[in-house]
Design a protein around this motif. Sequence first.
Motif, PDB file in Angstrom:
ATOM      1  N   LYS A  57       0.870  -1.177   0.000  1.00 40.17           N
ATOM      2  CA  LYS A  57       0.000   0.000   0.000  1.00 40.17           C
ATOM      3  C   LYS A  57       0.908   1.228   0.000  1.00 40.17           C
ATOM      4  CE  LYS A  57      -1.997  -1.295   3.782  1.00 40.17           C
ATOM      5  NZ  LYS A  57      -2.880  -1.341   4.968  1.00 40.17           N
TER       6      LYS A  57
ATOM      7  N   TYR B  88       7.032  -0.300   3.957  1.00 33.59           N
ATOM      8  CA  TYR B  88       5.601  -0.515   4.159  1.00 33.59           C
ATOM      9  C   TYR B  88       5.451  -1.289   5.469  1.00 33.59           C
ATOM     10  CZ  TYR B  88       5.805   0.613  -0.791  1.00 33.59           C
ATOM     11  OH  TYR B  88       6.067   1.221  -1.992  1.00 33.59           O
TER      12      TYR B  88
ATOM     13  N   CYS C 230       1.384  -4.385   5.170  1.00 37.49           N
ATOM     14  CA  CYS C 230       0.751  -4.496   3.855  1.00 37.49           C
ATOM     15  C   CYS C 230       0.529  -5.968   3.500  1.00 37.49           C
ATOM     16  CB  CYS C 230       1.597  -3.801   2.800  1.00 37.49           C
ATOM     17  SG  CYS C 230       3.158  -4.638   2.459  1.00 37.49           S
TER      18      CYS C 230
END
Length: 292
Positions: free
Chosen positions: A235, A255, A258
């Motif tokens: 994401k 991240y 995710c």
Amino acid sequence: MHIQRRPFFYGWYFRCQSETDTIAVIPAVHISGEKSSSSIQILTERGVWNMEFPISEFKLSRKQMKMQIEKNCFSEKGIRLDIERAGIKIKGRLDFGPFAKPAFDIMGPFCCIPGMECRHSVYSMEHSVNGTIQIQGKDIRFSDARGYMEGDSGTSFPETYVWTQHFFRDGSLVFAAADIPILGVHFKGTIGIVRQKDKECRFATYLGASVVKMGENVLKIRQGRKTVLIRLREKEGSMLHAPCSGKMTRKICEYPSCQADYIFFCGKKKEKEILAARAAVEYEVKKKHNPA
């Protein structure tokens, strides 16, 4: 502590995850010919904070596994944060349970090779986490949550690499692959551990593993008849500072939570598939980094 003058960095990475929140805490020291300092980076699903401190505020005991930066303390027993400066207020304490340590050094025989750009360590594949961290007035609570700890040292992060870590129902895993320079020669190296019910399965270059594919959203590793295929479904990430010749001038994207798929094969037969909704992912493979 004797401070080296050659370019050098040394840092720890703590990842803590509850059913609702994730936090990564990264204390480090970085030394170059131009500047020496220490830092604390904190990453959550809501934001990232980077604080720099004078080198005089940094203390380290590798033997006791203790690090201190100003009022902030880090060890295998837990973390204590006490940061208050213009626009930033972060305080709290996390207590760790016993570490689930790898069977032996994740680097294997490569830990004995001098002059490596980056040396990687895994200190705990999993441990319990309890406590509360307050960031900008908002509490992040951990009750019988799960933790992971690793570390890096050397001069620079690899030019290109992929890294991922995940807690699954009855275990945890970590995989990494990178372009590794040694004495003017480059090769793609890999390390990985899957720990499940106190049993360890390891993938590594020194065990015959090879990197079949390393891209922005995929990592494929083969070792004998075993293959692991990792699909990364990131994401929006957060920008962290990373070392380049001892200076924290490089920006990388991580991240903290995710989606990722980890698929394990023996020959052509699928043996196991782990679908992760909240894995940690970090990579840089789009282009080579130009030092500042």
